[in-house]
Design an enzyme around this catalytic site. Structure first.
Site, short mmCIF file in Angstrom:
data_model
loop_
_atom_site.label_atom_id
_atom_site.label_comp_id
_atom_site.label_asym_id
_atom_site.label_seq_id
_atom_site.Cartn_x
_atom_site.Cartn_y
_atom_site.Cartn_z
N SER A 74 0.80 -1.23 0.00
CA SER A 74 0.00 0.00 0.00
C SER A 74 0.84 1.28 0.00
O SER A 74 0.31 2.35 -0.32
CB SER A 74 -0.94 0.01 1.21
N LYS A 113 0.60 4.98 6.83
CA LYS A 113 0.00 5.78 5.75
C LYS A 113 0.62 7.18 5.76
O LYS A 113 1.33 7.56 6.69
CB LYS A 113 -1.52 5.90 5.91
#
Length: 222
Positions: A74, A113
């Site tokens: 990701s 993230k």
């Protein structure tokens, strides 16, 4: 009365010199011994001080630094699968910082993230589309509830979110204090704020500061 006078023997000149040399040599050895003892004591104190300093740094590191292994794709290309990273704990993130946090999803471990939206940034939700604009950019327009997508300025980021997230954000026009909007660098393979909404400060472990494995990519994380 006869008195026997005994003649006092005077030490020979050579004997006197030898004795003085011996005394000087003894004093010199004693002085050198004291100097050596002082130097040894200084070295011991320095060694103990360095040891305590090192132990202190280790304890501080354990309190301030946490390590993680990246699992997944990701965050490509910034982070790759199985990268080992260091996280500085208890640090408020800035825009574009990488953070690790507890997603508060059952059986899920920490996520990593990038922070895209910070407290004070403006939000506008239209069905399942969310428009995010930095707080420095000023207000959308004079009447926010009449804003159309065509009126959005170039600084606006448009994101498609889940229906549940859209419901949560519909009544929010500004990201609240202590809340953050996060995205994965590899958007197509990332589960992020588009799926679970804003991340609260209480969920955040810290900011990613360093990659220490693999050795071919060791260095600071930007």
């Amino acid at each position: 009365m006869a008195i026997n006078q005994m003649q006092t023997q005077r030490p020979r000149k050579g004997q006197s010199t030898i004795k003085k040399r011996q005394q000087f040599s003894t004093r010199k050895r004693q002085k050198n011994k004291k100097v050596s003892e002082r130097e040894t004591k200084k070295r011991l104190i320095l060694r103990e001080g360095l040891l305590l300093f090192f132990v202190g740094l280790c304890i501080l590191g354990l309190l301030q630094i946490k390590t993680h292994r990246v699992d997944g794709r990701s965050m490509l290309p910034t982070l790759q699968n199985n990268d080992r990273i260091m996280v500085r704990k208890n640090r408020s993130p800035n825009r574009y910082d990488l953070i690790t946090f507890d997603p508060e999803i059952p059986e899920e471990s920490s996520y990593v993230k990038r922070v895209i939206g910070i407290p004070g940034d403006q939000l506008w939700t239209d069905q399942t589309s969310v428009y995010l604009r930095p707080k420095q950019a000023g207000v959308w327009n004079d009447v926010n509830d009449q804003l159309t997508a065509l009126q959005l300025p170039d600084s606006t980021l448009k994101l498609t979110v889940s229906a549940e997230v859209a419901r949560k954000l519909r009544d929010i026009s500004v990201i609240p204090e202590g809340s953050y909007f996060v995205l994965g660098d590899n958007r197509d393979a990332s589960k992020d704020s588009r799926h679970f909404g804003l991340v609260e400060a209480e969920q955040i472990e810290g900011t990613v500061v360093y990659r220490f494995f693999p050795f071919s990519r060791v260095g600071r994380i930007n």
